[in-house]
Design a protein around this motif. Sequence first.
Motif, mmCIF file in Angstrom:
data_model
loop_
_atom_site.group_PDB
_atom_site.id
_atom_site.type_symbol
_atom_site.label_atom_id
_atom_site.label_comp_id
_atom_site.label_asym_id
_atom_site.label_seq_id
_atom_site.Cartn_x
_atom_site.Cartn_y
_atom_site.Cartn_z
ATOM 1 N N ASP A 1 0.817 -1.212 0.000
ATOM 2 C CA ASP A 1 0.000 0.000 0.000
ATOM 3 C C ASP A 1 0.852 1.264 0.000
ATOM 4 O OD1 ASP A 1 -2.557 -1.021 -0.300
ATOM 5 O OD2 ASP A 1 -2.814 -1.361 1.838
ATOM 6 N N PHE A 2 2.048 1.204 0.571
ATOM 7 C CA PHE A 2 2.956 2.339 0.498
ATOM 8 C C PHE A 2 3.320 2.598 -0.967
ATOM 9 C CE2 PHE A 2 7.086 4.499 0.945
ATOM 10 C CZ PHE A 2 6.731 5.498 1.825
ATOM 11 N N ALA A 3 3.560 1.524 -1.713
ATOM 12 C CA ALA A 3 3.865 1.656 -3.144
ATOM 13 C C ALA A 3 2.681 2.249 -3.903
ATOM 14 C CB ALA A 3 4.252 0.305 -3.724
ATOM 15 N N VAL A 4 1.472 1.808 -3.579
ATOM 16 C CA VAL A 4 0.261 2.352 -4.211
ATOM 17 C C VAL A 4 0.169 3.851 -3.935
ATOM 18 C CG1 VAL A 4 -2.269 2.366 -4.121
ATOM 19 C CG2 VAL A 4 -1.041 0.198 -4.219
ATOM 20 N N ALA A 5 0.406 4.256 -2.696
ATOM 21 C CA ALA A 5 0.353 5.675 -2.338
ATOM 22 C C ALA A 5 1.399 6.478 -3.102
ATOM 23 C CB ALA A 5 0.544 5.842 -0.838
ATOM 24 N N LEU A 6 2.583 5.905 -3.272
ATOM 25 C CA LEU A 6 3.641 6.590 -4.008
ATOM 26 C C LEU A 6 3.257 6.785 -5.470
ATOM 27 C CD1 LEU A 6 6.498 7.737 -3.795
ATOM 28 C CD2 LEU A 6 7.354 5.468 -4.337
ATOM 29 N N VAL A 7 2.702 5.762 -6.090
ATOM 30 C CA VAL A 7 2.263 5.873 -7.484
ATOM 31 C C VAL A 7 1.085 6.842 -7.598
ATOM 32 C CG1 VAL A 7 1.233 4.610 -9.419
ATOM 33 C CG2 VAL A 7 3.147 3.621 -8.155
ATOM 34 N N ASP A 8 0.156 6.782 -6.650
ATOM 35 C CA ASP A 8 -0.965 7.734 -6.660
ATOM 36 C C ASP A 8 -0.448 9.174 -6.633
ATOM 37 O OD1 ASP A 8 -2.821 5.693 -6.697
ATOM 38 O OD2 ASP A 8 -3.400 5.911 -4.589
ATOM 39 N N GLU A 9 0.542 9.440 -5.809
ATOM 40 C CA GLU A 9 1.098 10.797 -5.735
ATOM 41 C C GLU A 9 1.790 11.168 -7.037
ATOM 42 O OE1 GLU A 9 2.183 14.590 -4.542
ATOM 43 O OE2 GLU A 9 0.652 13.242 -3.748
ATOM 44 N N ALA A 10 2.508 10.240 -7.630
ATOM 45 C CA ALA A 10 3.182 10.513 -8.902
ATOM 46 C C ALA A 10 2.178 10.840 -10.003
ATOM 47 C CB ALA A 10 4.044 9.317 -9.307
ATOM 48 N N GLU A 11 1.044 10.162 -9.979
ATOM 49 C CA GLU A 11 0.033 10.382 -11.017
ATOM 50 C C GLU A 11 -0.814 11.628 -10.772
ATOM 51 O OE1 GLU A 11 -0.742 5.771 -12.415
ATOM 52 O OE2 GLU A 11 -2.174 6.707 -11.051
ATOM 53 N N ARG A 12 -1.082 11.957 -9.516
ATOM 54 C CA ARG A 12 -2.008 13.053 -9.198
ATOM 55 C C ARG A 12 -1.336 14.315 -8.675
ATOM 56 N NH1 ARG A 12 -5.202 8.555 -6.538
ATOM 57 N NH2 ARG A 12 -6.414 7.723 -8.272
ATOM 58 N N ALA A 13 -0.106 14.208 -8.213
ATOM 59 C CA ALA A 13 0.690 15.349 -7.732
ATOM 60 C C ALA A 13 -0.082 16.264 -6.781
ATOM 61 C CB ALA A 13 1.235 16.137 -8.916
ATOM 62 N N ARG A 14 -0.544 15.713 -5.674
ATOM 63 C CA ARG A 14 -1.289 16.497 -4.688
ATOM 64 C C ARG A 14 -0.387 17.257 -3.720
ATOM 65 N NH1 ARG A 14 -5.712 11.916 -2.995
ATOM 66 N NH2 ARG A 14 -6.841 11.929 -4.964
ATOM 67 N N HIS A 15 0.862 16.845 -3.596
ATOM 68 C CA HIS A 15 1.756 17.441 -2.593
ATOM 69 C C HIS A 15 3.043 17.969 -3.228
ATOM 70 C CE1 HIS A 15 -0.775 14.536 -0.393
ATOM 71 N NE2 HIS A 15 -0.833 15.524 0.480
ATOM 72 N N VAL A 16 2.945 18.646 -4.352
ATOM 73 C CA VAL A 16 4.113 19.166 -5.040
ATOM 74 C C VAL A 16 4.873 20.129 -4.127
ATOM 75 C CG1 VAL A 16 4.923 20.497 -7.020
ATOM 76 C CG2 VAL A 16 3.044 18.860 -7.299
ATOM 77 N N GLY A 17 6.142 19.841 -3.919
ATOM 78 C CA GLY A 17 6.981 20.714 -3.095
ATOM 79 C C GLY A 17 6.712 20.602 -1.610
ATOM 80 N N GLY A 18 5.878 19.663 -1.210
ATOM 81 C CA GLY A 18 5.551 19.514 0.203
ATOM 82 C C GLY A 18 5.789 18.103 0.696
ATOM 83 N N ARG A 19 5.908 17.974 1.989
ATOM 84 C CA ARG A 19 6.097 16.673 2.617
ATOM 85 C C ARG A 19 4.746 16.111 3.020
ATOM 86 N NH1 ARG A 19 10.088 17.225 7.116
ATOM 87 N NH2 ARG A 19 8.445 18.522 7.945
ATOM 88 N N PHE A 20 4.605 14.801 2.931
ATOM 89 C CA PHE A 20 3.387 14.150 3.401
ATOM 90 C C PHE A 20 3.723 12.745 3.849
ATOM 91 C CE2 PHE A 20 3.692 12.795 -0.922
ATOM 92 C CZ PHE A 20 3.060 11.569 -1.015
ATOM 93 N N THR A 21 2.805 12.131 4.530
ATOM 94 C CA THR A 21 2.974 10.769 5.007
ATOM 95 C C THR A 21 1.700 9.975 4.755
ATOM 96 O OG1 THR A 21 3.654 9.422 6.916
ATOM 97 C CG2 THR A 21 2.183 11.286 7.368
ATOM 98 N N VAL A 22 1.809 8.677 4.828
ATOM 99 C CA VAL A 22 0.648 7.801 4.670
ATOM 100 C C VAL A 22 0.693 6.709 5.720
ATOM 101 C CG1 VAL A 22 0.361 8.203 2.206
ATOM 102 C CG2 VAL A 22 1.826 6.340 2.961
ATOM 103 N N ALA A 23 -0.471 6.212 6.085
ATOM 104 C CA ALA A 23 -0.610 5.091 7.021
ATOM 105 C C ALA A 23 -2.066 4.620 6.945
ATOM 106 C CB ALA A 23 -0.271 5.503 8.450
ATOM 107 N N TYR A 24 -2.358 3.515 7.621
ATOM 108 C CA TYR A 24 -3.741 3.041 7.693
ATOM 109 C C TYR A 24 -4.508 3.834 8.691
ATOM 110 C CZ TYR A 24 -2.362 -1.055 5.007
ATOM 111 O OH TYR A 24 -1.906 -1.896 4.027
#
Length: 60
Positions: free
Chosen positions: A37-60
């Motif tokens: 799921d971490f990989a899914v989140a990384l690909v989602d960010e690459a495709e949608r670019a919601r956090h350009v220039g910013g830091r973010f984290t993911v978890a359940y």
Amino acid sequence: MSPPALLEPGTRTGNYRRGKDHLLTGADGTSYISMEDFAVALVDEAERARHVGGRFTVAY
């Protein structure tokens, strides 16, 4: 993208929560996501670019 406290192999669910600069924890205090799921989140960010220039984290 910052990982949660625990990142290990598991099951891909496609579900996760996003946060900003603070560690995300569940109701039981754990901070976890599967590597899948971490990989899914990384690909989602690459495709949608919601956090350009910013830091973010993911978890359940």
